[in-house]
Design a protein around this motif. Structure first.
Motif, mmCIF file in Angstrom:
data_model
loop_
_atom_site.group_PDB
_atom_site.id
_atom_site.type_symbol
_atom_site.label_atom_id
_atom_site.label_comp_id
_atom_site.label_asym_id
_atom_site.label_seq_id
_atom_site.Cartn_x
_atom_site.Cartn_y
_atom_site.Cartn_z
ATOM 1 N N LEU A 1 -23.351 -42.417 18.723
ATOM 2 C CA LEU A 1 -22.183 -43.272 18.602
ATOM 3 C C LEU A 1 -22.631 -44.711 18.826
ATOM 4 O O LEU A 1 -23.055 -45.082 19.926
ATOM 5 N N VAL B 1 -17.023 -48.245 23.186
ATOM 6 C CA VAL B 1 -17.884 -47.056 23.138
ATOM 7 C C VAL B 1 -18.601 -46.886 24.473
ATOM 8 O O VAL B 1 -18.794 -45.767 24.961
ATOM 9 N N ASP B 2 -18.974 -48.002 25.080
ATOM 10 C CA ASP B 2 -19.636 -47.965 26.383
ATOM 11 C C ASP B 2 -18.697 -47.493 27.485
ATOM 12 O O ASP B 2 -19.137 -47.113 28.570
ATOM 13 N N THR C 1 -16.409 -40.850 24.788
ATOM 14 C CA THR C 1 -17.586 -40.094 24.376
ATOM 15 C C THR C 1 -17.813 -38.885 25.285
ATOM 16 O O THR C 1 -18.224 -37.810 24.826
ATOM 17 N N SER D 1 -24.068 -41.765 23.421
ATOM 18 C CA SER D 1 -23.425 -43.063 23.243
ATOM 19 C C SER D 1 -24.471 -44.165 23.296
ATOM 20 O O SER D 1 -25.258 -44.245 24.233
#
Length: 229
Positions: free
Chosen positions: A18, A24-25, A38, A57
């Motif tokens: 990802l 996303v983090d 994630t 991730s």
């Protein structure tokens, strides 16, 4: 972040990466509680189809597709950091900072932060081209490529109406172009029905940008697991 999923009895193995920014983090989620979207996606994939899955991730807060800033740009780290991974099956690209920072107002409040991000401002066309590059490179490697739409940032110091219009144009292209193997419509999940330029108040961490635990949970549960079959 690395999630190994599945038992020894499962013969198949898939790797999903990802590529993204702070969302996303998992910025804004409870630290150490595995509440990033994630993490939750990895948990949902357990036992989905008998495949051992690894959801990795590579989100960096402040990261952009086209220009360096906080971390090397996503395009620059794509080949070596993502596509060169043995066993890679799927790539999800979820990067919205290019437009956010390019259209952000130049004020005393934002000047210090924006000074960390060099390079020329990007346009809608630039952002589309960057997504096309990710997809083309992924296809060369035999990898499926999914794109996430960009969630709004109204109410934050980064917001401008012009930036929001550009975001909506990019999102419309992501949804309708047919370029990707699948679309994760995170904008639709997070946007406030009463004001589409803002995230729902109970889904962000307080500054109208990253999510909170509830927000990331909503993103993860919006994803159809059949995309990873």
């Amino acid at each position: 972040m690395h999630h190994g999923r599945g038992g020894a009895a499962r013969p198949a193995r898939e790797l999903d990466r990802l590529l993204g920014d702070s969302r996303v983090d998992g910025i804004g989620s409870t630290p150490g509680a595995d509440q990033r979207w994630t993490d939750i996606l990895a948990e949902r994939l357990v036992g989905h189809d008998g495949t051992t899955r690894y959801v990795i991730s590579q989100g960096i807060g402040g990261n952009r597709l086209l220009n360096d800033g906080i971390g090397t740009s996503a395009l620059a780290r794509l080949d070596r950091g993502i596509l060169a991974t043995p066993g890679l099956e799927h790539v999800v690209v979820a990067v919205g900072n290019d437009l956010v920072f390019s259209f952000a107002p130049d004020t005393e409040e934002t000047a210090g932060f924006l000074a960390m991000f060099g390079g020329e401002p990007v346009t809608v066309d630039d952002t589309v081209t960057a997504h096309l590059q990710v997809t083309a490179r992924g296809r060369i490697h035999g990898t499926k490529v999914y794109a996430a739409t960009i969630a709004p940032c109204g109410g934050s110091e980064m917001y401008t109406p012009e930036g929001d219009k550009a975001r909506e144009q990019v999102n419309a292209w992501i949804r309708t172009s047919g370029v990707f193997d699948g679309v994760l419509d995170f904008d639709a999940v997070w946007r406030n029905p009463a004001n589409s330029s803002r995230i729902c108040g109970d889904l962000h961490m307080g500054d109208h940008l990253p999510g909170n635990d509830a927000g990331y949970d909503a993103l993860a549960r919006s994803i159809g697991l059949s995309l990873f079959d």
